[in-house]
Enzyme design. Structure first.
Site, PDB file in Angstrom:
ATOM      1  N   PHE A  25      53.506 118.305 -29.189  1.00 47.48           N
ATOM      2  CA  PHE A  25      54.756 118.357 -29.951  1.00 47.48           C
ATOM      3  C   PHE A  25      54.547 118.851 -31.382  1.00 47.48           C
ATOM      4  O   PHE A  25      55.507 119.188 -32.063  1.00 47.48           O
ATOM      5  CB  PHE A  25      55.422 116.982 -29.958  1.00 47.48           C
ATOM      6  CG  PHE A  25      56.206 116.688 -28.704  1.00 47.48           C
ATOM      7  CD1 PHE A  25      55.615 116.826 -27.452  1.00 47.48           C
ATOM      8  CD2 PHE A  25      57.535 116.291 -28.768  1.00 47.48           C
ATOM      9  CE1 PHE A  25      56.333 116.577 -26.288  1.00 47.48           C
ATOM     10  CE2 PHE A  25      58.266 116.043 -27.621  1.00 47.48           C
ATOM     11  CZ  PHE A  25      57.666 116.180 -26.379  1.00 47.48           C
ATOM     12  N   ALA A  48      57.024 110.944 -30.008  1.00 46.50           N
ATOM     13  CA  ALA A  48      57.601 110.978 -31.355  1.00 46.50           C
ATOM     14  C   ALA A  48      56.507 110.694 -32.377  1.00 46.50           C
ATOM     15  O   ALA A  48      55.455 110.140 -32.039  1.00 46.50           O
ATOM     16  CB  ALA A  48      58.704 109.925 -31.491  1.00 46.50           C
ATOM     17  N   THR A  50      55.915 108.237 -34.790  1.00 47.21           N
ATOM     18  CA  THR A  50      56.519 106.921 -35.028  1.00 47.21           C
ATOM     19  C   THR A  50      55.857 106.138 -36.158  1.00 47.21           C
ATOM     20  O   THR A  50      56.239 104.999 -36.410  1.00 47.21           O
ATOM     21  CB  THR A  50      56.452 106.058 -33.740  1.00 47.21           C
ATOM     22  OG1 THR A  50      55.077 105.971 -33.343  1.00 47.21           O
ATOM     23  CG2 THR A  50      57.277 106.651 -32.624  1.00 47.21           C
ATOM     24  N   TYR A 113      60.901 109.416 -41.425  1.00 49.91           N
ATOM     25  CA  TYR A 113      61.001 109.175 -39.973  1.00 49.91           C
ATOM     26  C   TYR A 113      62.465 109.235 -39.532  1.00 49.91           C
ATOM     27  O   TYR A 113      62.814 109.975 -38.605  1.00 49.91           O
ATOM     28  CB  TYR A 113      60.374 107.817 -39.637  1.00 49.91           C
ATOM     29  CG  TYR A 113      60.621 107.347 -38.224  1.00 49.91           C
ATOM     30  CD1 TYR A 113      59.993 107.956 -37.135  1.00 49.91           C
ATOM     31  CD2 TYR A 113      61.495 106.281 -37.966  1.00 49.91           C
ATOM     32  CE1 TYR A 113      60.224 107.520 -35.841  1.00 49.91           C
ATOM     33  CE2 TYR A 113      61.729 105.839 -36.677  1.00 49.91           C
ATOM     34  CZ  TYR A 113      61.097 106.461 -35.616  1.00 49.91           C
ATOM     35  OH  TYR A 113      61.336 106.019 -34.330  1.00 49.91           O
ATOM     36  N   LYS A 117      64.174 112.075 -37.185  1.00 43.33           N
ATOM     37  CA  LYS A 117      64.752 111.668 -35.898  1.00 43.33           C
ATOM     38  C   LYS A 117      66.219 112.090 -35.838  1.00 43.33           C
ATOM     39  O   LYS A 117      66.699 112.535 -34.795  1.00 43.33           O
ATOM     40  CB  LYS A 117      64.618 110.155 -35.693  1.00 43.33           C
ATOM     41  CG  LYS A 117      63.202 109.644 -35.488  1.00 43.33           C
ATOM     42  CD  LYS A 117      62.558 110.129 -34.195  1.00 43.33           C
ATOM     43  CE  LYS A 117      63.188 109.520 -32.951  1.00 43.33           C
ATOM     44  NZ  LYS A 117      62.456 109.968 -31.724  1.00 43.33           N
TER      45      LYS A 117
HETATM   46  N1  LIG Z   1      58.624 101.786 -31.724  1.00 43.58           N
HETATM   47  C1  LIG Z   1      59.837 101.474 -32.189  1.00 43.58           C
HETATM   48  O1  LIG Z   1      60.049 100.416 -32.778  1.00 43.58           O
HETATM   49  C2  LIG Z   1      60.993 102.424 -31.971  1.00 43.58           C
HETATM   50  C3  LIG Z   1      62.243 102.062 -32.477  1.00 43.58           C
HETATM   51  C4  LIG Z   1      63.325 102.908 -32.260  1.00 43.58           C
HETATM   52  C5  LIG Z   1      63.138 104.087 -31.571  1.00 43.58           C
HETATM   53  N2  LIG Z   1      61.902 104.430 -31.116  1.00 43.58           N
HETATM   54  C6  LIG Z   1      61.765 105.696 -30.410  1.00 43.58           C
HETATM   55  O2  LIG Z   1      61.357 105.422 -29.090  1.00 43.58           O
HETATM   56  C7  LIG Z   1      60.578 106.504 -28.597  1.00 43.58           C
HETATM   57  C8  LIG Z   1      59.272 105.992 -28.029  1.00 43.58           C
HETATM   58  O3  LIG Z   1      58.557 105.363 -29.066  1.00 43.58           O
HETATM   59  P1  LIG Z   1      57.326 104.378 -28.793  1.00 43.58           P
HETATM   60  O4  LIG Z   1      57.672 103.086 -29.387  1.00 43.58           O
HETATM   61  O5  LIG Z   1      56.907 104.458 -27.381  1.00 43.58           O
HETATM   62  O6  LIG Z   1      56.276 105.076 -29.752  1.00 43.58           O
HETATM   63  P2  LIG Z   1      54.696 105.196 -29.657  1.00 43.58           P
HETATM   64  O7  LIG Z   1      54.135 104.033 -28.925  1.00 43.58           O
HETATM   65  O8  LIG Z   1      54.230 105.507 -31.036  1.00 43.58           O
HETATM   66  O9  LIG Z   1      54.504 106.453 -28.735  1.00 43.58           O
HETATM   67  C9  LIG Z   1      54.728 107.745 -29.225  1.00 43.58           C
HETATM   68  C10 LIG Z   1      54.142 108.705 -28.247  1.00 43.58           C
HETATM   69  O10 LIG Z   1      54.287 110.008 -28.817  1.00 43.58           O
HETATM   70  C11 LIG Z   1      53.107 110.704 -28.546  1.00 43.58           C
HETATM   71  N3  LIG Z   1      52.849 111.737 -29.528  1.00 43.58           N
HETATM   72  C12 LIG Z   1      52.632 111.602 -30.856  1.00 43.58           C
HETATM   73  N4  LIG Z   1      52.362 112.793 -31.403  1.00 43.58           N
HETATM   74  C13 LIG Z   1      52.404 113.695 -30.389  1.00 43.58           C
HETATM   75  C14 LIG Z   1      52.210 115.082 -30.310  1.00 43.58           C
HETATM   76  N5  LIG Z   1      51.900 115.812 -31.392  1.00 43.58           N
HETATM   77  N6  LIG Z   1      52.326 115.693 -29.108  1.00 43.58           N
HETATM   78  C15 LIG Z   1      52.622 114.969 -27.998  1.00 43.58           C
HETATM   79  N7  LIG Z   1      52.816 113.650 -28.011  1.00 43.58           N
HETATM   80  C16 LIG Z   1      52.715 113.019 -29.197  1.00 43.58           C
HETATM   81  C17 LIG Z   1      51.986 109.685 -28.594  1.00 43.58           C
HETATM   82  O11 LIG Z   1      50.936 110.180 -27.818  1.00 43.58           O
HETATM   83  P3  LIG Z   1      49.407 109.778 -28.157  1.00 43.58           P
HETATM   84  O12 LIG Z   1      49.296 108.348 -27.813  1.00 43.58           O
HETATM   85  O13 LIG Z   1      48.619 110.687 -27.288  1.00 43.58           O
HETATM   86  O14 LIG Z   1      49.255 110.028 -29.624  1.00 43.58           O
HETATM   87  C18 LIG Z   1      52.665 108.462 -27.973  1.00 43.58           C
HETATM   88  O15 LIG Z   1      52.438 108.452 -26.581  1.00 43.58           O
HETATM   89  C19 LIG Z   1      60.423 107.476 -29.774  1.00 43.58           C
HETATM   90  O16 LIG Z   1      61.414 108.475 -29.673  1.00 43.58           O
HETATM   91  C20 LIG Z   1      60.714 106.612 -30.975  1.00 43.58           C
HETATM   92  O17 LIG Z   1      61.192 107.361 -32.071  1.00 43.58           O
HETATM   93  C21 LIG Z   1      60.828 103.609 -31.285  1.00 43.58           C
END
Ligand SMILES: NC(=O)c1ccc[n+]([C@@H]2O[C@H](COP(=O)([O-])OP(=O)(O)OC[C@H]3O[C@@H](n4cnc5c(N)ncnc54)[C@H](OP(=O)(O)O)[C@@H]3O)[C@@H](O)[C@H]2O)c1
Length: 282
Positions: A25, A48, A50, A113, A117
């Site tokens: 990404f 994302a 994050t 962030y 988003k």
């Molecule tokens: N966490 C929260 O509290 C929260 C709250 C509201 C919304 N969200 C949204 O929910 C969604 C999922 O978030 P999550 O909590 O699962 O976050 P997360 O655990 O940080 O996972 C993010 C993922 O994105 C991948 N990623 C990061 N950089 C990348 C790149 N350059 N190319 C491809 N993949 C990449 C990471 O892969 P690697 O592991 O390989 O780096 C990881 O698998 C996101 O859209 C986030 O904005 C999250």
């Protein structure tokens, strides 16, 4: 969330789960070839940038991952007639007031962030792609680091803890989000519900302090090593913790639209947190 999606989406059809080696990404235009190669009917994007504080120091990278890459996915989805499912955040709001944000409430992100988003959201809506865009909050999963895990570790190490009590939201399990996603995909593909933007969070609300207390007291009751006494878990304002990124105080999301459109009940946040703890504490 990606991990839970692999489980929840598997029964829907042939599933290609790509990691960052296969879909980078940070190089948004490279995703066009990835999509054309897989030829999906539905794209579900859980990737994302994050790291909310780090994003303040690397806004260009955050923008590529959170805004430009989803824009390419949306463009490709539109030209292939595929659905795009994407996740966004309560951080698109400014966090003022104390009522739950509806989907059409004015946005006003307070950090990089949230800003990037929101740009991703805008690009997806403008693309003409059929889409489901779920805004969620305070996500946790049993896999990887999370707030509960950090609290359990600190509670075992320290006599006193200070936890923020002026940010209010609903801890929401990746498991719940993935299950709702699978249900919603089935519904929109069948024409039984419309696409669009939906707020998706567990029911109820708490502060980080309330969340921490739930985690620590559950651990104590389960016989886990907890050093900190109940009364030594102090509730403090956000101003006590200096962070690079400002965070919204009011992260409440109104989920009425989602529950009505898809005929769903969202469980109270405690139910999912207790399940996670049952797994973490065994
Ligand atoms: N966490 C929260 O509290 C929260 C709250 C509201 C919304 N969200 C949204 O929910 C969604 C999922 O978030 P999550 O909590 O699962 O976050 P997360 O655990 O940080 O996972 C993010 C993922 O994105 C991948 N990623 C990061 N950089 C990348 C790149 N350059 N190319 C491809 N993949 C990449 C990471 O892969 P690697 O592991 O390989 O780096 C990881 O698998 C996101 O859209 C986030 O904005 C999250």
């Amino acid at each position: 969330m990606g991990w839970e999606l692999q489980r929840a989406l598997a029964p829907l059809g042939e599933l290609s789960a790509l990691d960052s080696d296969e879909a980078d990404f940070a190089a948004p235009e490279s995703l066009a070839a990835v999509v054309r190669n897989v030829r999906p009917d539905v794209i579900v994007n859980a990737a994302a940038h994050t790291a909310v504080d780090r994003a303040e120091a690397e806004p260009a990278l955050a923008r590529r991952i959170n805004a430009e890459a989803p824009a390419v996915l949306a463009r490709e989805a539109a030209s292939a007639g595929a659905w795009l499912v994407h996740y966004s955040t309560d951080y698109v709001f400014d966090g003022s007031g104390d009522t739950a944000w509806s989907e059409d409430a004015p946005t006003g992100p307070r950090n990089v962030y949230g800003t990037t988003k929101l740009e991703g959201e805008i690009a997806i809506r403008a693309s003409g792609a059929r889409h489901l865009l779920f805004r969620t909050s305070w996500v946790y999963g049993t896999r990887g680091g999370n707030f509960a895990r950090t609290m359990l570790r600190l509670a075992g190490e320290r006599d006193r803890l200070a936890v923020i009590d002026d940010q209010i939201g609903a801890p929401t399990g990746a498991e719940l989000i993935a299950d709702v996603t699978a249900h919603a995909i089935r519904a929109v593909v069948a024409g039984a519900a419309p696409g669009g933007t939906y707020h998706l969070a567990a029911a109820g609300e708490t502060s980080w302090h309330g969340y921490a207390c739930r985690v620590i007291e559950t651990a104590r009751a389960a016989g886990a090593p907890v050093k900190v006494a109940r009364e030594a878990i102090a509730a403090v304002p956000s101003s006590e913790f200096k962070t690079a990124a400002a965070r919204p105080g009011n992260s409440r999301l109104d989920t009425t639209k989602l529950r009505r459109a898809f005929g769903l009940t969202l469980p109270p946040w405690q139910a999912g947190v207790d399940r996670m703890l049952a797994e973490l504490l065994t």
